[in-house]
Design a protein around this motif. Structure first.
Motif, PDB file in Angstrom:
ATOM      1  N   LEU A 144    -124.424 -13.231  11.526  1.00 45.28           N
ATOM      2  CA  LEU A 144    -123.331 -12.574  10.823  1.00 45.28           C
ATOM      3  C   LEU A 144    -123.352 -11.064  11.003  1.00 45.28           C
ATOM      4  O   LEU A 144    -122.417 -10.480  11.533  1.00 45.28           O
ATOM      5  CB  LEU A 144    -123.379 -12.930   9.329  1.00 45.28           C
ATOM      6  N   HIS A 145    -124.419 -10.427  10.562  1.00 45.10           N
ATOM      7  CA  HIS A 145    -124.525  -8.982  10.709  1.00 45.10           C
ATOM      8  C   HIS A 145    -125.948  -8.562  10.368  1.00 45.10           C
ATOM      9  O   HIS A 145    -126.782  -9.381   9.990  1.00 45.10           O
ATOM     10  CB  HIS A 145    -123.522  -8.252   9.806  1.00 45.10           C
ATOM     11  N   HIS A 146    -126.216  -7.271  10.499  1.00 52.03           N
ATOM     12  CA  HIS A 146    -127.529  -6.758  10.138  1.00 52.03           C
ATOM     13  C   HIS A 146    -127.405  -5.324   9.656  1.00 52.03           C
ATOM     14  O   HIS A 146    -126.376  -4.667   9.868  1.00 52.03           O
ATOM     15  CB  HIS A 146    -128.490  -6.807  11.335  1.00 52.03           C
ATOM     16  N   GLU A 147    -128.425  -4.862   8.983  1.00 53.22           N
ATOM     17  CA  GLU A 147    -128.527  -3.464   8.608  1.00 53.22           C
ATOM     18  C   GLU A 147    -129.975  -3.039   8.818  1.00 53.22           C
ATOM     19  O   GLU A 147    -130.887  -3.854   8.755  1.00 53.22           O
ATOM     20  CB  GLU A 147    -128.105  -3.235   7.147  1.00 53.22           C
ATOM     21  N   MET A 148    -130.169  -1.758   9.081  1.00 48.86           N
ATOM     22  CA  MET A 148    -131.512  -1.228   9.277  1.00 48.86           C
ATOM     23  C   MET A 148    -131.950  -0.504   8.007  1.00 48.86           C
ATOM     24  O   MET A 148    -131.199   0.301   7.454  1.00 48.86           O
ATOM     25  CB  MET A 148    -131.546  -0.258  10.456  1.00 48.86           C
ATOM     26  N   ILE A 149    -133.139  -0.824   7.535  1.00 46.68           N
ATOM     27  CA  ILE A 149    -133.685  -0.176   6.355  1.00 46.68           C
ATOM     28  C   ILE A 149    -135.034   0.444   6.702  1.00 46.68           C
ATOM     29  O   ILE A 149    -135.644   0.095   7.716  1.00 46.68           O
ATOM     30  CB  ILE A 149    -133.840  -1.152   5.175  1.00 46.68           C
ATOM     31  N   SER A 150    -135.495   1.340   5.870  1.00 47.87           N
ATOM     32  CA  SER A 150    -136.793   1.967   6.081  1.00 47.87           C
ATOM     33  C   SER A 150    -137.851   1.238   5.276  1.00 47.87           C
ATOM     34  O   SER A 150    -137.660   0.944   4.097  1.00 47.87           O
ATOM     35  CB  SER A 150    -136.745   3.440   5.654  1.00 47.87           C
ATOM     36  N   LYS A 151    -138.962   0.929   5.918  1.00 45.45           N
ATOM     37  CA  LYS A 151    -140.083   0.257   5.267  1.00 45.45           C
ATOM     38  C   LYS A 151    -141.275   1.203   5.302  1.00 45.45           C
ATOM     39  O   LYS A 151    -141.655   1.692   6.343  1.00 45.45           O
ATOM     40  CB  LYS A 151    -140.432  -1.045   5.981  1.00 45.45           C
ATOM     41  N   THR A 152    -141.865   1.457   4.139  1.00 48.01           N
ATOM     42  CA  THR A 152    -143.004   2.357   4.046  1.00 48.01           C
ATOM     43  C   THR A 152    -144.274   1.574   3.777  1.00 48.01           C
ATOM     44  O   THR A 152    -144.347   0.793   2.826  1.00 48.01           O
ATOM     45  CB  THR A 152    -142.796   3.390   2.920  1.00 48.01           C
ATOM     46  N   ASP A 153    -145.278   1.765   4.619  1.00 48.22           N
ATOM     47  CA  ASP A 153    -146.570   1.114   4.454  1.00 48.22           C
ATOM     48  C   ASP A 153    -147.578   2.124   3.926  1.00 48.22           C
ATOM     49  O   ASP A 153    -147.876   3.115   4.592  1.00 48.22           O
ATOM     50  CB  ASP A 153    -147.083   0.552   5.788  1.00 48.22           C
ATOM     51  N   LYS A 154    -148.115   1.879   2.752  1.00 51.13           N
ATOM     52  CA  LYS A 154    -149.133   2.769   2.199  1.00 51.13           C
ATOM     53  C   LYS A 154    -150.452   2.522   2.916  1.00 51.13           C
ATOM     54  O   LYS A 154    -150.795   1.389   3.225  1.00 51.13           O
ATOM     55  CB  LYS A 154    -149.293   2.516   0.702  1.00 51.13           C
ATOM     56  N   LYS A 155    -151.194   3.581   3.155  1.00 54.63           N
ATOM     57  CA  LYS A 155    -152.473   3.465   3.856  1.00 54.63           C
ATOM     58  C   LYS A 155    -153.492   2.802   2.954  1.00 54.63           C
ATOM     59  O   LYS A 155    -153.823   3.320   1.892  1.00 54.63           O
ATOM     60  CB  LYS A 155    -152.973   4.837   4.279  1.00 54.63           C
ATOM     61  N   GLU A 156    -153.984   1.627   3.397  1.00 55.61           N
ATOM     62  CA  GLU A 156    -155.016   0.902   2.675  1.00 55.61           C
ATOM     63  C   GLU A 156    -154.717   0.890   1.183  1.00 55.61           C
ATOM     64  O   GLU A 156    -155.350   1.559   0.386  1.00 55.61           O
ATOM     65  CB  GLU A 156    -156.388   1.513   2.929  1.00 55.61           C
ATOM     66  N   GLU A 157    -153.706   0.109   0.839  1.00 58.72           N
ATOM     67  CA  GLU A 157    -153.251   0.039  -0.546  1.00 58.72           C
ATOM     68  C   GLU A 157    -154.401  -0.219  -1.507  1.00 58.72           C
ATOM     69  O   GLU A 157    -155.225  -1.085  -1.304  1.00 58.72           O
ATOM     70  CB  GLU A 157    -152.209  -1.072  -0.675  1.00 58.72           C
ATOM     71  N   GLY A 158    -154.424   0.512  -2.593  1.00 60.34           N
ATOM     72  CA  GLY A 158    -155.463   0.343  -3.597  1.00 60.34           C
ATOM     73  C   GLY A 158    -156.556   1.380  -3.485  1.00 60.34           C
ATOM     74  O   GLY A 158    -157.338   1.586  -4.415  1.00 60.34           O
ATOM     75  N   LYS A 159    -156.642   2.056  -2.304  1.00 57.51           N
ATOM     76  CA  LYS A 159    -157.680   3.082  -2.143  1.00 57.51           C
ATOM     77  C   LYS A 159    -157.212   4.377  -2.775  1.00 57.51           C
ATOM     78  O   LYS A 159    -156.079   4.792  -2.601  1.00 57.51           O
ATOM     79  CB  LYS A 159    -157.966   3.320  -0.663  1.00 57.51           C
TER      80      LYS A 159
END
Length: 228
Positions: A144-159
């Motif tokens: 049907l369609h698509h959209e581009m979003i930004s995904k942020t990955d935190k460095k070693e989550e919990g540290k």
């Protein structure tokens, strides 16, 4: 594209739903009112289908952003149809909805919202419906369609930001920057998959598997008894 999307959704997918929720006059009116209210409250089409969303279970896709599928029941289709009519400044008629339901018997239509690092092309993904010993591929798929979003990955989550890799406390000059998270683009794909309802029992639980080389396999467990 939007009109095609709504028409296909409305016209396709209904034999399985009759086995679950008969479209009585009362149910029809409730669905129509739901669709009208959705439009009046200026909600998106995706917000309308939110109660029907089935979340992905495997959670192995590193690019995932709440991946889900949804099954178009008569109630949902009636709501979408009503919403579309309101947008066109027309009054949705129950008779029109019933006629569309009767014309497209024997099709199970499933909508999917998937996340990938690139926009998938035909042949780059595989879809299967599993029920007992039955493995069924869709006889048709539609992008049907698509959209581009930004995904942020935190460095070693919990540290903690002020801890070194060995766990020792950092000095003020050595403290890590909290803004070092990595941001990347993710494609949110809207797709549809068409299945022949005569090849399985759409009133009983089944599983939908969707896989591609970038994200691996996704698993969606459908319990028709839990769908309105």
């Amino acid at each position: 594209m939007k009109k095609v999307f709504l028409t296909l959704l409305f016209c396709s997918f209904l034999s399985q739903c009759f086995a679950l929720t008969p479209m009585t006059d009362e149910n029809m009116m409730k669905a129509i009112q739901y669709g009208i209210a959705n439009k009046q409250e200026k909600k998106t089409l995706y917000q309308l289908v939110d109660p029907w969303l089935i979340p992905e279970k495997a959670l192995k896709n590193p690019y995932r952003q709440k991946e889900s599928i949804f099954v178009y029941t008569p109630y949902l289709l009636a709501a979408i149809h009503a919403r579309d009519k309101v947008e066109e400044s027309r009054v949705p008629e129950p008779a029109d909805i019933r006629k569309a339901i009767q014309e497209y018997d024997g099709i199970t239509l499933i909508g999917a919202r998937l996340n990938t690092p690139v926009v998938l092309q035909e042949g780059e993904y595989m879809v299967k419906l599993l029920q007992g010993n039955t493995q069924l591929a869709p006889y048709a798929s539609m992008y049907l369609h698509h959209e581009m979003i930004s995904k942020t990955d935190k460095k070693e989550e919990g540290k903690k930001a002020n801890q070194a890799d060995d766990g020792k406390q950092l000095t003020r000059n050595e403290k890590k920057d909290d803004n070092t998270a990595k941001t990347e683009k993710v494609a949110v794909l809207e797709m549809q998959f068409y299945f022949d309802s005569s090849q399985f029992n759409p009133a009983q639980p089944y599983t939908v598997l969707i896989s591609d080389k970038y994200c691996g396999e996704r698993r969606f467990e459908v319990d028709p008894a839990a769908i309105r």
